[in-house]
Write an enzyme that holds these catalytic residues in place. Structure first.
Site, PDB file in Angstrom:
ATOM      1  CG  ASP A  12      26.021  95.941  57.759  1.00  0.00           C
ATOM      2  OD1 ASP A  12      25.373  95.116  58.408  1.00  0.00           O
ATOM      3  OD2 ASP A  12      25.521  96.739  56.950  1.00  0.00           O
ATOM      4  CG  ASP A  67      20.550  96.047  55.733  1.00  0.00           C
ATOM      5  OD1 ASP A  67      20.373  94.992  56.363  1.00  0.00           O
ATOM      6  OD2 ASP A  67      21.543  96.265  55.018  1.00  0.00           O
TER       7      ASP A  67
END
Length: 589
Positions: A21, A333
């Protein structure tokens, strides 16, 4: 780095790709509003650092905004207050905040414009809201004050889809989509994360507990807010370390492509748009297409991706043969974290992400993950060292007994002596060896092949050489002592002491598979030095203790005999040093 699954320690050392990320991992996740853009091309700068109300809003030339502009800025800030789930207040001599980083930054901007978020919130009634979801990329709130309105904030392309007009000095004017998108692109290229805020009237009848997307009315764009999230200071060095270690780094983010590319360029991950794919482009691509797989290696940035697309990216990396580590913090996620070889949750992430992941990075820092890869390589190396010690010494005993049987000699050791040798002497040393410090240069090596087992060619070769050498030295001593007319029990006493000394010497060979034993600093594992001394001292002690003499069939030896056996054991060190030297020359050639 908190390890939830023990296999992940070894797995980190095998990692060949990190899908990371951006926000909070590569950056510090302390969003600060730096730019405000009002429709018709008026831009403003915002001063002040962090989550605090200290600072001011000024024009790009440094002058203060006019009264009309101030009203429009305050209207934008008020919308940011009302469509917000965070809190920011000054208490006990400091600014206290809670909630999403971007929401807190919007409240800080409101303070700088002279608004009181708590007071404004109290003057309005929330009729309903649409929480932010990564798939929809916007949040909406329906509120009632003097009028009932709907406020929407989120990704620019999502918000302007709701807008027919944009705010102007004299009232709403038709929205110029190209102008808005152009400003978004310009800010994104400068590394800013851009948020659009819009509002529209809501009929009172419809405003009773409204929370459905289809109930969002046509809106007026109030403006764009540009946030800066500074890169972590050590992330450049961490990415450079990954390159040296043969670990590929890709950025997977929901941010605007221009913002993602700007950050990637600063980090050296991407050079141009050719190195980036967007979520819209991914929708048109079949990642399992063999033709596409050949081009996949050049992509280092994935922008505006959804959690489902993140899962697709992980699957594509796995199909390429990568041993993939994936970072994530949200509920959405979880599928990607589960599909990755190593799921890495952030310490500030959701409980679902943490439960799914193999590893938790407590400080959300990319550098901590890279340090975890280094520790994983250390751990794997130490596993190999301990296995090498145990298998080679066990193999030496097999060689010793096998040769004695082939040549028709008595068994060189009793069962109780073998137990003493394996459980006490070696048992102390192998535990101490497990605490061996990491070797320098471990992050300069390429990751080991994912299909390579523990017993690769190097492990097999060095185990055979050391095992055969120890076995041959012990058997030669056994045969020579018997040939000199020494009794079997006395000869066993000498052979047992020799085997203890061989194991004491061999543990220093096992400290490194690549470097000379003389180049490995003793201070790197003081526990091992103590373990060797304890093992040898214990054996000398039992040779002097009458009770253990009867149990093990041992007896004291002279100091000169002990030195002679130690010198004989030193041949093992010489043999392994020659092997390592030849191997280094072969690798250099």
């Amino acid at each position: 780095v908190i390890v939830r699954k023990l296999t992940a320690v070894e797995g980190l050392g095998s990692c060949t790709c990190i899908a990371s990320d951006k926000t909070g991992t590569l950056t510090v996740n302390r969003q600060t509003v730096r730019r405000i853009w009002l429709p018709e091309g008026v831009s403003y700068r915002v001063s002040g650092e962090g989550y605090a109300g200290a600072g001011e809003v000024s024009r790009s030339d440094g002058s203060l905004p006019a009264a009309v502009e101030s009203c429009r800025l305050r209207e934008l800030a008020l919308a940011g207050i009302l469509c917000n789930e965070a809190s920011l207040r000054f208490a006990f001599g400091e600014w206290l905040h809670q909630g999403d980083a971007m929401d807190v930054a919007l409240l800080a901007m409101a303070h700088k414009l002279g608004l009181d978020p708590e007071a404004e919130t109290d003057r309005h009634i929330v009729l309903g809201d649409i929480p932010f979801e990564s798939e929809q990329r916007y949040a909406a709130r329906f509120v009632r004050g003097e009028d009932s309105v709907c406020i929407v904030k989120g990704a620019v392309e999502q918000v302007i889809a709701f807008c027919d007009t944009m705010a102007g000095p004299d009232g709403p004017v038709p929205i110029d989509t190209l102008e808005v998108e152009g400003e978004t692109l310009r800010l994104g290229r400068e590394g800013y994360r851009v948020l659009a805020i819009a509002k529209g009237p809501l009929a009172t009848a419809e405003g009773q507990q409204t929370s459905a997307p289809e109930q969002v009315p046509r809106l007026t764009l109030l403006g764009l807010v540009a946030f800066i999230d500074p890169l972590r200071q050590d992330v450049h060095d961490a990415i450079d370390t990954c390159r040296q270690a043969g670990v590929r780094v890709v950025m997977v983010t929901g941010d605007h492509p221009a913002t993602a590319l700007g950050i990637a360029r600063e980090l050296g991950l991407a050079a141009s748009e050719a190195d980036m794919l967007t979520g819209k482009q991914l929708e048109l691509i079949k990642l399992d297409d063999p033709g596409w797989q050949q081009d996949f290696d050049r992509i280092s940035v994935f922008a505006r991706v959804t959690p489902l697309q993140k899962l697709m990216i992980v699957e594509a990396l796995n199909r390429q043969g990568h041993f993939t580590a994936v970072t994530g913090d949200g509920v959405n996620d979880a599928p990607a974290l589960r599909k990755a070889h190593i799921g890495v949750a952030m310490g500030t992430g959701t409980d679902v992400a943490k439960e799914t992941a193999s590893i938790i990075v407590a400080d959300d820092n990319f550098s901590s993950l890279v340090a975890g890869i280094e520790e994983g390589r250390f751990a794997y190396d130490n596993i190999r060292k301990v296995v090498y010690l145990l298998i080679s010494t066990g193999g030496a005993e097999i060689v010793l007994f096998s040769l004695a049987l082939v040549f028709g000699l008595p068994l060189p050791l009793l069962a109780v002596q073998l137990l003493w040798l394996n459980l006490v002497t070696n048992g102390i040393q192998d535990v101490a060896l497990a605490f061996e410090g990491g070797e320098p240069g471990v992050m300069s090596r390429q990751p080991r092949p994912t299909d390579e087992g523990l017993f690769n060619r190097l492990m097999v070769t060095q185990t055979l050489i050391s095992g055969l050498t120890m076995g041959a030295l012990a058997f030669s001593t056994w045969a020579w002592l018997l040939a000199q007319g020494m009794g079997v029990q006395e000869a066993r006493n000498f052979v047992l002491l020799l085997m203890v000394l061989l194991e004491n010497v061999h543990v220093f060979n096992c400290r490194s598979e690549r470097f000379s034993a003389f180049r490995v600093p003793l201070k790197r594992n003081r526990l091992l030095i103590g373990g060797v001394l304890i093992a040898q001292s214990l054996h000398i002690l039992v040779m002097q203790w009458p009770f253990m003499q009867r149990v093990l069939g041992v007896a004291p030896v002279t100091f000169s005999a002990w030195l002679s056996l130690l010198a004989l054991a030193g041949f093992l060190l010489v043999a392994m040093e020659i092997f390592k030297s030849l191997r280094r020359r072969s690798a250099a050639g």
